[in-house]
Scaffold this motif. Sequence first.
Motif, PDB file in Angstrom:
ATOM      1  N   THR A 146     -31.427  10.731  17.586  1.00 58.34           N
ATOM      2  CA  THR A 146     -31.076  12.145  17.450  1.00 58.34           C
ATOM      3  C   THR A 146     -32.197  12.843  16.684  1.00 58.34           C
ATOM      4  O   THR A 146     -33.199  12.227  16.304  1.00 58.34           O
ATOM      5  CB  THR A 146     -29.724  12.324  16.734  1.00 58.34           C
ATOM      6  OG1 THR A 146     -29.311  13.692  16.832  1.00 58.34           O
ATOM      7  CG2 THR A 146     -29.813  11.940  15.270  1.00 58.34           C
ATOM      8  N   SER A 147     -32.005  14.133  16.447  1.00 56.26           N
ATOM      9  CA  SER A 147     -32.993  14.893  15.684  1.00 56.26           C
ATOM     10  C   SER A 147     -32.962  14.485  14.216  1.00 56.26           C
ATOM     11  O   SER A 147     -31.889  14.214  13.659  1.00 56.26           O
ATOM     12  CB  SER A 147     -32.696  16.388  15.813  1.00 56.26           C
ATOM     13  OG  SER A 147     -33.494  17.132  14.901  1.00 56.26           O
ATOM     14  N   PRO A 173     -36.175   9.375  15.309  1.00 55.10           N
ATOM     15  CA  PRO A 173     -36.086  10.826  15.517  1.00 55.10           C
ATOM     16  C   PRO A 173     -36.633  11.235  16.876  1.00 55.10           C
ATOM     17  O   PRO A 173     -37.682  10.746  17.309  1.00 55.10           O
ATOM     18  CB  PRO A 173     -36.933  11.389  14.378  1.00 55.10           C
ATOM     19  CG  PRO A 173     -37.855  10.288  13.987  1.00 55.10           C
ATOM     20  CD  PRO A 173     -37.121   9.009  14.247  1.00 55.10           C
ATOM     21  N   GLU A 175     -36.696  14.672  19.978  1.00 56.10           N
ATOM     22  CA  GLU A 175     -36.366  16.056  20.315  1.00 56.10           C
ATOM     23  C   GLU A 175     -35.077  16.048  21.123  1.00 56.10           C
ATOM     24  O   GLU A 175     -34.901  15.224  22.020  1.00 56.10           O
ATOM     25  CB  GLU A 175     -37.494  16.684  21.123  1.00 56.10           C
ATOM     26  CG  GLU A 175     -38.801  16.824  20.359  1.00 56.10           C
ATOM     27  CD  GLU A 175     -39.858  17.572  21.152  1.00 56.10           C
ATOM     28  OE1 GLU A 175     -39.486  18.548  21.848  1.00 56.10           O
ATOM     29  OE2 GLU A 175     -41.035  17.170  21.103  1.00 56.10           O
ATOM     30  N   VAL A 176     -34.165  16.947  20.803  1.00 60.03           N
ATOM     31  CA  VAL A 176     -32.878  16.975  21.502  1.00 60.03           C
ATOM     32  C   VAL A 176     -32.697  18.250  22.313  1.00 60.03           C
ATOM     33  O   VAL A 176     -31.630  18.497  22.867  1.00 60.03           O
ATOM     34  CB  VAL A 176     -31.714  16.820  20.494  1.00 60.03           C
ATOM     35  CG1 VAL A 176     -31.738  15.454  19.850  1.00 60.03           C
ATOM     36  CG2 VAL A 176     -31.755  17.916  19.431  1.00 60.03           C
ATOM     37  N   ALA A 181     -37.429  16.912  25.475  1.00 62.68           N
ATOM     38  CA  ALA A 181     -36.289  16.204  24.892  1.00 62.68           C
ATOM     39  C   ALA A 181     -35.917  14.961  25.698  1.00 62.68           C
ATOM     40  O   ALA A 181     -35.763  13.866  25.143  1.00 62.68           O
ATOM     41  CB  ALA A 181     -35.093  17.143  24.774  1.00 62.68           C
ATOM     42  N   ARG A 205     -26.321  14.553  19.636  1.00 59.85           N
ATOM     43  CA  ARG A 205     -26.743  15.702  18.842  1.00 59.85           C
ATOM     44  C   ARG A 205     -25.509  16.557  18.582  1.00 59.85           C
ATOM     45  O   ARG A 205     -24.421  16.293  19.103  1.00 59.85           O
ATOM     46  CB  ARG A 205     -27.791  16.526  19.576  1.00 59.85           C
ATOM     47  CG  ARG A 205     -27.372  17.007  20.956  1.00 59.85           C
ATOM     48  CD  ARG A 205     -28.108  18.258  21.388  1.00 59.85           C
ATOM     49  NE  ARG A 205     -27.693  19.419  20.596  1.00 59.85           N
ATOM     50  CZ  ARG A 205     -28.370  20.559  20.525  1.00 59.85           C
ATOM     51  NH1 ARG A 205     -29.500  20.683  21.196  1.00 59.85           N
ATOM     52  NH2 ARG A 205     -27.937  21.571  19.803  1.00 59.85           N
TER      53      ARG A 205
END
Length: 397
Positions: A146-147, A173, A175-176, A181, A205
Amino acid sequence: MVEQSVITVSQLNRYIKAIVEENTVLNNVFVIGEISNFKNHYSSGHYYMTLKDENAAVNAVIYRANAQKIRYDLYDGLNVLVRGRISLYEKTGQYQIIINDIQPQGIGELALAFEQLKQKLNAKGMFNQSHKKPIPEYPMRIGVVTSATGAAVRDITNILSRRFPIAEMILCPVEVQGINAAPSIEKAIKEFNRQNAADVLIVGRGGGSIEDLWAFNEERVAIAVYESEIPVISAVGHETDFTICDFVADVRAETPSAAAELCVPDKENELKNIFALKNNAERYLKYKLDSEKRLLSEIYEKDILDSFFDTYNTIRMFLDLKTDEINDAYNSYLNSKKNELSTILKKLEALNPISVINRGFAYVQKDGKLIKKVSDVTSGDLIKLTVSDGTIDCEVK
């Protein structure tokens, strides 16, 4: 008569094309129609089709750059609203719409793409319950995709540390949201599997619009989740949000917080269970001990041990008696066989020629042959007498 200039067909089509493309109205038109004769030209990447209504039809094309942006599949019979410009294809003299943007009618673009991909993956069996893997009861390494800055990772961290602090949380980590993403999420899932770095994965997310959550509806993410050897909990958005990732994952959680709760046991409940098991074990052991004590008391009270030892001694005496009887029978049998052997030896001794000679007898030989009768020799024969201490050479007279 006014003299007219003569032009070629190519010049005519080029002239008309210039007039059409210079018309500002025709440079940005919106047209509603039904797709027919759709063709995906794979070598060029362009889409070709005909837009029609009940009374007319017009050719249309979507060039590769715009075709790559379309998230759903176009097909014959789909009603669409297109925005584009009118142009003339000089080679055939036919005008066409060069489409810059296309939207399905009656259903949103993303909603259509969602349903199409859902049907496609379901047909491949990627939603089948038989493929779902169980979540480990006591995972010691929880991977989180997830972010790094969103509320989701904070909620997951807090819940995991409170419920099961001995487990390790490993955050990858990603990008969501946005164009990068889906590749980012896909790569993280594959890397966790490549390194076998977790016992279970939480992928997700916080909430948002369908556009915000779209990365979790991408086919590449769905395939990565489906192929993961590590069990995956999908935790995307809020309770009412559903994504393709939810259908493919081994378990769907309503929120990231719910995913963390599903992922690990609650230490308080586990401690209660342990203490309950301890108390049950102690009660059972006390019951068994008391039961055995009562049994021993009953044994002593009923003189069962004395009876047991009497029985034991009686059996022991019986065994001693039988042992003596067996030994006596064996010795008697052995002595009998010894006497029989001695008698046989005496008989053999009596028949032994050496024993007979020792009693004063001799045996006579002629040329190595035993003489038994007078007729076996004649006068002048040389014979040999064997006695107890040697031989005597003789001549017959």
